[in-house]
Design an enzyme around this catalytic site. Structure first.
Site, PDB file in Angstrom:
ATOM      1  N   THR A  14      21.781  79.541   2.640  1.00  0.00           N
ATOM      2  CA  THR A  14      22.237  80.776   3.625  1.00  0.00           C
ATOM      3  C   THR A  14      21.361  80.752   4.710  1.00  0.00           C
ATOM      4  O   THR A  14      21.724  80.894   5.872  1.00  0.00           O
ATOM      5  CB  THR A  14      22.087  81.878   2.770  1.00  0.00           C
ATOM      6  OG1 THR A  14      22.673  82.026   1.434  1.00  0.00           O
ATOM      7  CG2 THR A  14      22.291  83.182   3.552  1.00  0.00           C
ATOM      8  N   VAL A  15      19.947  80.658   4.569  1.00  0.00           N
ATOM      9  CA  VAL A  15      19.229  80.995   5.651  1.00  0.00           C
ATOM     10  C   VAL A  15      19.294  79.874   6.586  1.00  0.00           C
ATOM     11  O   VAL A  15      19.287  79.831   8.077  1.00  0.00           O
ATOM     12  CB  VAL A  15      17.802  81.274   5.423  1.00  0.00           C
ATOM     13  CG1 VAL A  15      16.837  81.483   6.533  1.00  0.00           C
ATOM     14  CG2 VAL A  15      17.778  82.494   4.645  1.00  0.00           C
ATOM     15  N   ALA A  44      16.233  68.795   5.013  1.00  0.00           N
ATOM     16  CA  ALA A  44      16.228  68.135   3.769  1.00  0.00           C
ATOM     17  C   ALA A  44      16.721  69.334   2.750  1.00  0.00           C
ATOM     18  O   ALA A  44      16.667  70.625   2.897  1.00  0.00           O
ATOM     19  CB  ALA A  44      14.720  68.145   3.381  1.00  0.00           C
ATOM     20  N   LYS A 104       8.887  84.453   0.792  1.00  0.00           N
ATOM     21  CA  LYS A 104       8.005  85.889   0.509  1.00  0.00           C
ATOM     22  C   LYS A 104       7.203  85.517  -0.493  1.00  0.00           C
ATOM     23  O   LYS A 104       6.124  85.871  -0.869  1.00  0.00           O
ATOM     24  CB  LYS A 104       8.800  86.993   0.464  1.00  0.00           C
ATOM     25  CG  LYS A 104       9.911  87.049  -0.746  1.00  0.00           C
ATOM     26  CD  LYS A 104      11.112  87.914  -0.350  1.00  0.00           C
ATOM     27  CE  LYS A 104      11.920  87.174   0.338  1.00  0.00           C
ATOM     28  NZ  LYS A 104      13.199  87.349   0.527  1.00  0.00           N
ATOM     29  N   VAL A 131       9.491  89.354   5.352  1.00  0.00           N
ATOM     30  CA  VAL A 131       9.605  90.693   5.128  1.00  0.00           C
ATOM     31  C   VAL A 131      10.696  91.183   6.096  1.00  0.00           C
ATOM     32  O   VAL A 131      10.454  91.254   7.279  1.00  0.00           O
ATOM     33  CB  VAL A 131       8.277  91.507   4.952  1.00  0.00           C
ATOM     34  CG1 VAL A 131       8.344  92.917   4.938  1.00  0.00           C
ATOM     35  CG2 VAL A 131       7.154  90.566   4.471  1.00  0.00           C
ATOM     36  N   GLU A 187      21.028  88.076  -6.939  1.00  0.00           N
ATOM     37  CA  GLU A 187      20.879  86.889  -7.522  1.00  0.00           C
ATOM     38  C   GLU A 187      21.575  86.863  -8.661  1.00  0.00           C
ATOM     39  O   GLU A 187      21.922  87.965  -9.377  1.00  0.00           O
ATOM     40  CB  GLU A 187      19.555  86.319  -7.836  1.00  0.00           C
ATOM     41  CG  GLU A 187      18.389  86.476  -6.633  1.00  0.00           C
ATOM     42  CD  GLU A 187      18.843  85.354  -5.609  1.00  0.00           C
ATOM     43  OE1 GLU A 187      19.378  84.048  -5.870  1.00  0.00           O
ATOM     44  OE2 GLU A 187      18.782  85.547  -4.283  1.00  0.00           O
ATOM     45  N   ASP A 198      10.801  91.226  -5.891  1.00  0.00           N
ATOM     46  CA  ASP A 198      11.222  90.773  -4.338  1.00  0.00           C
ATOM     47  C   ASP A 198      10.794  91.901  -3.418  1.00  0.00           C
ATOM     48  O   ASP A 198       9.705  91.538  -2.598  1.00  0.00           O
ATOM     49  CB  ASP A 198      12.558  90.862  -4.221  1.00  0.00           C
ATOM     50  CG  ASP A 198      12.858  90.497  -2.833  1.00  0.00           C
ATOM     51  OD1 ASP A 198      13.020  89.457  -2.164  1.00  0.00           O
ATOM     52  OD2 ASP A 198      13.254  91.627  -1.914  1.00  0.00           O
ATOM     53  N   LYS A 202       7.057  91.517  -0.901  1.00  0.00           N
ATOM     54  CA  LYS A 202       7.034  92.010   0.703  1.00  0.00           C
ATOM     55  C   LYS A 202       5.964  92.874   1.025  1.00  0.00           C
ATOM     56  O   LYS A 202       5.456  92.924   1.832  1.00  0.00           O
ATOM     57  CB  LYS A 202       8.436  92.527   0.904  1.00  0.00           C
ATOM     58  CG  LYS A 202       9.425  91.299   0.959  1.00  0.00           C
ATOM     59  CD  LYS A 202      11.091  92.057   0.795  1.00  0.00           C
ATOM     60  CE  LYS A 202      12.007  90.875   0.705  1.00  0.00           C
ATOM     61  NZ  LYS A 202      13.276  91.453   0.413  1.00  0.00           N
ATOM     62  N   GLY A 299      20.294  88.603   4.755  1.00  0.00           N
ATOM     63  CA  GLY A 299      21.399  87.775   5.360  1.00  0.00           C
ATOM     64  C   GLY A 299      21.022  86.720   6.204  1.00  0.00           C
ATOM     65  O   GLY A 299      19.986  86.530   6.947  1.00  0.00           O
TER      66      GLY A 299
HETATM   67  N1  LIG Z   1      19.139  84.794   2.012  1.00  0.00           N
HETATM   68  C1  LIG Z   1      18.853  85.922   2.551  1.00  0.00           C
HETATM   69  O1  LIG Z   1      19.163  86.731   3.305  1.00  0.00           O
HETATM   70  C2  LIG Z   1      17.166  85.961   2.766  1.00  0.00           C
HETATM   71  C3  LIG Z   1      16.692  86.670   3.664  1.00  0.00           C
HETATM   72  C4  LIG Z   1      15.065  86.773   3.945  1.00  0.00           C
HETATM   73  C5  LIG Z   1      14.369  85.722   3.356  1.00  0.00           C
HETATM   74  N2  LIG Z   1      15.185  84.961   2.376  1.00  0.00           N
HETATM   75  C6  LIG Z   1      14.404  83.660   1.913  1.00  0.00           C
HETATM   76  O2  LIG Z   1      14.660  82.295   2.650  1.00  0.00           O
HETATM   77  C7  LIG Z   1      14.345  81.363   1.424  1.00  0.00           C
HETATM   78  C8  LIG Z   1      15.848  80.774   1.280  1.00  0.00           C
HETATM   79  O3  LIG Z   1      16.784  81.738   1.096  1.00  0.00           O
HETATM   80  P1  LIG Z   1      18.239  81.084   0.938  1.00  0.00           P
HETATM   81  O4  LIG Z   1      19.085  82.456   0.633  1.00  0.00           O
HETATM   82  O5  LIG Z   1      18.667  80.405   2.033  1.00  0.00           O
HETATM   83  O6  LIG Z   1      18.400  80.301  -0.244  1.00  0.00           O
HETATM   84  P2  LIG Z   1      19.566  79.450  -0.958  1.00  0.00           P
HETATM   85  O7  LIG Z   1      20.844  79.678  -0.251  1.00  0.00           O
HETATM   86  O8  LIG Z   1      19.429  79.053  -2.323  1.00  0.00           O
HETATM   87  O9  LIG Z   1      19.256  77.816  -0.190  1.00  0.00           O
HETATM   88  C9  LIG Z   1      18.041  76.984  -0.628  1.00  0.00           C
HETATM   89  C10 LIG Z   1      18.092  75.609   0.027  1.00  0.00           C
HETATM   90  O10 LIG Z   1      16.997  74.812  -0.398  1.00  0.00           O
HETATM   91  C11 LIG Z   1      17.493  73.442  -0.953  1.00  0.00           C
HETATM   92  N3  LIG Z   1      16.636  73.128  -1.805  1.00  0.00           N
HETATM   93  C12 LIG Z   1      16.262  73.448  -3.122  1.00  0.00           C
HETATM   94  N4  LIG Z   1      15.322  72.712  -3.587  1.00  0.00           N
HETATM   95  C13 LIG Z   1      15.237  71.887  -2.713  1.00  0.00           C
HETATM   96  C14 LIG Z   1      14.263  70.582  -2.801  1.00  0.00           C
HETATM   97  N5  LIG Z   1      13.406  70.327  -3.965  1.00  0.00           N
HETATM   98  N6  LIG Z   1      14.112  69.905  -1.749  1.00  0.00           N
HETATM   99  C15 LIG Z   1      14.605  70.040  -0.477  1.00  0.00           C
HETATM  100  N7  LIG Z   1      15.847  71.131  -0.454  1.00  0.00           N
HETATM  101  C16 LIG Z   1      16.036  71.922  -1.572  1.00  0.00           C
HETATM  102  C17 LIG Z   1      18.812  74.016  -1.383  1.00  0.00           C
HETATM  103  O11 LIG Z   1      19.450  72.623  -1.187  1.00  0.00           O
HETATM  104  P3  LIG Z   1      21.039  72.434  -1.530  1.00  0.00           P
HETATM  105  O12 LIG Z   1      21.761  73.139  -0.518  1.00  0.00           O
HETATM  106  O13 LIG Z   1      21.288  71.276  -1.614  1.00  0.00           O
HETATM  107  O14 LIG Z   1      21.247  72.977  -2.908  1.00  0.00           O
HETATM  108  C18 LIG Z   1      19.248  74.965  -0.339  1.00  0.00           C
HETATM  109  O15 LIG Z   1      19.895  74.326   0.830  1.00  0.00           O
HETATM  110  C19 LIG Z   1      13.746  82.206   0.317  1.00  0.00           C
HETATM  111  O16 LIG Z   1      12.609  81.983   0.286  1.00  0.00           O
HETATM  112  C20 LIG Z   1      14.428  83.533   0.338  1.00  0.00           C
HETATM  113  O17 LIG Z   1      13.619  84.497  -0.396  1.00  0.00           O
HETATM  114  C21 LIG Z   1      16.481  84.870   2.346  1.00  0.00           C
END
Ligand SMILES: NC(=O)c1ccc[n+]([C@@H]2O[C@H](COP(=O)([O-])OP(=O)(O)OC[C@H]3O[C@@H](n4cnc5c(N)ncnc54)[C@H](OP(=O)(O)O)[C@@H]3O)[C@@H](O)[C@H]2O)c1
Length: 319
Positions: A14-15, A44, A104, A131, A187, A198, A202, A299
């Site tokens: 997502t991010v 990656a 975080k 955060v 989740e 979570d 923060k 988001g």
């Molecule tokens: N989503 C939000 O709104 C939000 C807001 C603030 C902070 N965050 C933080 O941002 C971070 C990412 O969140 P997200 O929502 O983007 O998570 P996500 O959608 O689950 O994406 C995680 C990514 O990491 C990759 N990945 C997992 N294990 C890996 C490894 N061993 N080596 C390389 N790549 C790997 C996954 O690959 P694949 O795509 O191939 O599965 C995926 O592309 C987290 O720490 C989250 O707490 C998220």
């Protein structure tokens, strides 16, 4: 022309995808603000075959392709969790890269080791996105270094705000949680949201910044949102209040007490009116009085905004 700043993404979910899209759709603005072009070297991922909406960035399943690339100056870690993210942060610093992250959990848990690794490497560790996503509360907390903190209080988790707003509308907890999952707020395992991990991460980061030393997330007392009933909501309403899942730190004379719990907030307040991913953070200090921040706390795009703000700050500082 000044040399481009090379960026390597670890994670393209997502991010990460939102960061890649933003880098693709506004190169001129980024170059103008950074004082030099930003160049996305690649991303990656875990699954190299997955279809992605990430602006055509090249992918690899080996993070070391980016960590060992001499043209990558900044590693953006958006994998999440502590393993393998912690080792990847250390590997980045060992190779002289700066690190920007939205993670975080990792920053809250491994604060001292990450800051020490960055210090030894003479590189930056930046985590504005960790955060409240787009809301610049990490920068604000840093800018309050001269003020003595008194209270931090707010909504730091969109899933639980959504659930509380649904309870206001007389939905049952389980139904509201199922909706949050369907809408992609929560989740698949929603424990990090409704059991308070979570927001505890923060809050731990904000307290650590305001105190200038690590405040461990395990020291945040957590009361789950599970178990809040319609009767609790009705009772709060008789007092002109709504229930929200609040993160609070009280900076006492002797010790700081931090908690995440369902608590009453005035109906009509920013907290009482929040219904989803918007976060609210109030920071009260002796010199600066009370500062109030509010805005999108989750988001892809909102988080990418904070990440790229950090990348630009590094680009400007290292020109
Ligand atoms: N989503 C939000 O709104 C939000 C807001 C603030 C902070 N965050 C933080 O941002 C971070 C990412 O969140 P997200 O929502 O983007 O998570 P996500 O959608 O689950 O994406 C995680 C990514 O990491 C990759 N990945 C997992 N294990 C890996 C490894 N061993 N080596 C390389 N790549 C790997 C996954 O690959 P694949 O795509 O191939 O599965 C995926 O592309 C987290 O720490 C989250 O707490 C998220």
């Amino acid at each position: 022309m000044t040399a481009p700043l090379g960026v390597g993404l670890l994670g393209l979910g997502t991010v990460g995808s939102a960061v890649a899209r933003a880098m693709g759709d506004r190169p001129r603005r980024l170059e103008h603000m950074a004082g030099r072009p930003l160049r996305l070297a690649g991303a990656a991922v875990r699954d190299g075959a997955k279809a992605r909406d990430a602006g055509g960035v090249s992918v690899t399943t080996d993070p070391f392709d980016l960590l060992d690339d001499p043209e990558v100056d900044v590693i953006v870690e958006v994998i999440g969790g502590t393993d393998p993210a912690f080792d990847l942060h250390l590997a980045a610093f060992e190779r002289g890269k700066h690190v920007v992250t939205a993670n975080k959990e990792l920053v809250a848990r491994r604060w001292n080791e990450l800051h020490e690794a960055a210090r030894l490497a003479k590189r930056e560790l930046r985590f504005e996105a960790s955060v409240a996503a787009a809301v610049p509360v990490v920068a604000a907390a840093r800018m309050l270094a001269a003020s003595r903190p008194r209270v931090v209080r707010g909504l730091l988790n969109g899933t639980t705000t959504y659930i509380c707003a649904q309870l206001d509308a007389r939905r049952a907890f389980d139904e509201a949680l199922a909706d949050a999952q369907r809408l992609g707020y929560a989740e698949a395992d929603p424990s990090a949201d409704v059991d308070g991990l979570d927001p505890a991460y923060k809050l731990s980061i904000l307290v650590s910044l305001l105190e200038g030393r690590h405040f461990h997330p395990d020291d945040v007392r957590r009361t789950s949102l599970r178990g809040v009933t319609a009767a609790d909501v009705d009772e709060a309403r008789t007092r002109g209040a709504a229930l929200r899942y609040l993160a609070t730190a009280d900076f006492g004379e002797k010790a700081t007490k931090a908690r995440v719990a369902p608590e009453e907030v005035p109906l009509g307040s920013l907290e009482g009116e929040a219904t989803g991913p918007q976060n609210v953070v109030r920071i009260e200090t002796d010199l600066a009085g009370t500062l109030v921040f509010s805005g999108p706390g989750a988001g892809g795009d909102a988080t990418a905004s904070a990440i790229l703000g950090d990348v630009i700050a590094i680009a400007r500082a290292t020109r």
